[in-house]
Design an enzyme around this catalytic site. Structure first.
Site, PDB file in Angstrom:
ATOM      1  N   GLU A 195     -33.799  46.454 -19.756  1.00  0.00           N
ATOM      2  CA  GLU A 195     -34.141  46.631 -21.177  1.00  0.00           C
ATOM      3  C   GLU A 195     -35.160  45.609 -21.688  1.00  0.00           C
ATOM      4  OE1 GLU A 195     -30.328  46.612 -23.168  1.00  0.00           O
ATOM      5  OE2 GLU A 195     -29.667  48.433 -22.175  1.00  0.00           O
TER       6      GLU A 195
ATOM      7  N   ASN B 148     -35.038  48.535 -15.169  1.00  0.00           N
ATOM      8  CA  ASN B 148     -34.073  49.514 -15.681  1.00  0.00           C
ATOM      9  C   ASN B 148     -34.157  49.547 -17.208  1.00  0.00           C
ATOM     10  OD1 ASN B 148     -31.757  51.251 -15.024  1.00  0.00           O
ATOM     11  ND2 ASN B 148     -30.480  49.708 -16.039  1.00  0.00           N
TER      12      ASN B 148
ATOM     13  N   HIS C 261     -28.382  57.420 -21.108  1.00  0.00           N
ATOM     14  CA  HIS C 261     -27.271  57.546 -22.068  1.00  0.00           C
ATOM     15  C   HIS C 261     -27.646  58.646 -23.067  1.00  0.00           C
ATOM     16  CE1 HIS C 261     -25.098  54.184 -20.460  1.00  0.00           C
ATOM     17  NE2 HIS C 261     -26.178  53.419 -20.538  1.00  0.00           N
TER      18      HIS C 261
ATOM     19  N   GLU D 101     -27.245  55.169 -15.295  1.00  0.00           N
ATOM     20  CA  GLU D 101     -26.093  55.021 -16.205  1.00  0.00           C
ATOM     21  C   GLU D 101     -25.825  56.306 -16.981  1.00  0.00           C
ATOM     22  OE1 GLU D 101     -26.514  51.496 -18.693  1.00  0.00           O
ATOM     23  OE2 GLU D 101     -27.438  50.352 -17.085  1.00  0.00           O
TER      24      GLU D 101
ATOM     25  N   ASP E   4     -24.468  59.207 -18.988  1.00  0.00           N
ATOM     26  CA  ASP E   4     -23.292  59.751 -19.679  1.00  0.00           C
ATOM     27  C   ASP E   4     -23.785  60.609 -20.835  1.00  0.00           C
ATOM     28  OD1 ASP E   4     -23.935  57.638 -21.427  1.00  0.00           O
ATOM     29  OD2 ASP E   4     -22.047  56.565 -21.123  1.00  0.00           O
TER      30      ASP E   4
HETATM   31  C1  XIL Z   1     -21.886  48.151 -21.369  1.00  0.00           C
HETATM   32  C2  XIL Z   1     -20.484  48.230 -20.791  1.00  0.00           C
HETATM   33  O1  XIL Z   1     -20.224  49.563 -20.441  1.00  0.00           O
HETATM   34  C3  XIL Z   1     -19.473  47.738 -21.801  1.00  0.00           C
HETATM   35  O2  XIL Z   1     -18.174  47.674 -21.222  1.00  0.00           O
HETATM   36  C4  XIL Z   1     -19.876  46.368 -22.309  1.00  0.00           C
HETATM   37  O3  XIL Z   1     -18.988  45.974 -23.336  1.00  0.00           O
HETATM   38  C5  XIL Z   1     -21.288  46.394 -22.858  1.00  0.00           C
HETATM   39  O4  XIL Z   1     -22.161  46.864 -21.849  1.00  0.00           O
HETATM   40  N1  XIL Z   1     -26.802  49.494 -20.908  1.00  0.00           N
HETATM   41  C6  XIL Z   1     -26.464  48.715 -19.828  1.00  0.00           C
HETATM   42  C7  XIL Z   1     -25.047  48.453 -19.520  1.00  0.00           C
HETATM   43  O5  XIL Z   1     -27.357  48.327 -19.056  1.00  0.00           O
HETATM   44  O6  XIL Z   1     -24.844  47.213 -18.919  1.00  0.00           O
HETATM   45  C8  XIL Z   1     -24.179  48.579 -20.740  1.00  0.00           C
HETATM   46  O7  XIL Z   1     -22.814  48.456 -20.342  1.00  0.00           O
HETATM   47  C9  XIL Z   1     -24.443  49.898 -21.442  1.00  0.00           C
HETATM   48  C10 XIL Z   1     -25.880  49.998 -21.882  1.00  0.00           C
END
Ligand code: XIL
Length: 346
Positions: free
Chosen positions: A158, A199, A235, A264, A266
């Protein structure tokens, strides 16, 4: 029985050639194998330790794992010089036993940093030169610890803002933009075989972020910096349109010679859950897999948790949830079946 009926019965009983009647894969591991990619999940280490049913589904379905939190800086070095590797080690050991490859997440981020580091920078007791050596030591120590055991590292996470500027993190403001190249070089030195990724989220569709990230990658490559992959967090939410240009965006990064991963995935929704929402969610999951499969360089699709029992979504997005492939009771949702049904577009 009359001969004609017997003959007919034999014809009907005869197996069809495999190509005419391909058997759907029985689980995500088989699906991944069929398509020649890796399908992974983020892992909640507490659940991995305490819940046999969670363990069972994780290890049955997934051939790749990412620690959801256990490898973040605040987890591995909560106090300066005090390293707590137990959870990260447990994940790596579980992966070895279950023939899973590992994505390391993450070396440089602006979130989940230990308080000793952020307050030290704020109050000036850690100056820029010291901060740089702290970052170098952190990367070197962590990557070296798991040398040969981590397939791919999210080296920087990020680092680009929505408006296409570099994120004004403590790293940028104190070290300047060179920290990104440094991070990749230090990681590569510590494990020359690990694939090193940049990422980000919203990289699926956000034009300013896409353009800046592409030029950042080109710039790093021009300097000979070892960068091997681009990770799309993925996400998504069904209240937004599916990012329809995603495969093309992946291709633009692939054209720079990078490996692509969905790191990641979802797909959240506004609660309450309805059958219609679950059906829509299923199309988002299958489109994401189809997009990955349509780009030869896309080698991995990882979901950010596989069960609604342990999803970050309800805690971070008010009124939203049900983002995973399995429900709280580990029953597969329509999205799971939809993934199994995806045919290779290649
Ligand atoms: C999130 C986790 O899922 C949570 O449990 C934690 O509290 C905060 O981080 N982007 C990312 C991840 O790169 O590391 C994040 O994970 C979600 C967003």
């Amino acid at each position: 029985m009359k001969p004609l009926i017997i003959a007919l019965a034999l014809v009907l009983a005869a197996p069809l050639p495999a190509s005419a009647h391909p058997r759907p894969p029985r689980d995500l591991r088989a699906l991944a194998q069929q398509h020649g990619i890796k399908i992974g999940s983020a892992v909640d280490i507490a659940a991995l330790r305490a819940e046999p049913d969670y363990r069972k589904v994780l290890n049955r379905e997934f051939s790749h794992v990412t620690a959801e939190n256990a490898m973040k800086w605040e987890s591995v070095e909560p106090e300066r010089g005090v390293f707590t590797w137990a959870d990260a080690d447990a994940l790596v050991e579980s992966a070895r036993r279950n023939r899973q490859q590992v994505r390391g997440h993450t070396l440089v981020w602006h979130n989940q940093l230990p308080a000793w580091l952020t307050t030290g920078v704020e109050d000036g007791s850690i100056d820029a030169a010291e901060l740089r050596s702290i970052l170098r030591d952190h990367i070197t120590t962590q990557v070296r610890r798991y040398k040969g055991k981590i397939r791919a590292w999210d080296v920087v996470n990020e680092v680009v803002e929505e408006d296409g500027t570099l994120r004004q993190s403590l790293w940028l403001t104190h070290l300047g933009p060179g920290y990104i190249a440094d991070a990749f070089r230090w990681a590569h030195r510590a494990d020359p075989h690990a694939k090193l990724f940049i990422n980000d989220y919203n990289l699926e569709w956000n034009a300013p972020k896409i353009e800046t990230t592409l030029s950042l990658v080109k710039d790093l490559q021009a300097q000979g910096v070892p960068i091997h992959g681009a990770g799309f967090q993925g996400h998504l939410g069904i209240q937004y349109d599916y990012p329809g240009d995603w495969a093309n965006v992946m291709r633009r990064f692939a054209d720079l010679g990078l490996e692509i991963a969905i790191t990641e995935l979802d797909v959240r929704m506004e609660l309450p859950v309805t059958p219609e929402k679950l059906a829509t969610q299923a199309t988002y999951y299958s489109r994401a897999l189809t997009d990955c499969l349509s780009v030869r360089a896309c080698r991995e699709l990882t979901v950010w948790g596989f069960t609604d029992r342990h999803s970050w979504v309800p805690g971070w997005f008010e009124g939203q949830g049900s983002a995973c492939l399995f429900d709280e009771n580990l029953a597969p949702k329509p999205a799971y079946q939809a993934l199994l049904a995806v045919k290779s577009p290649r």
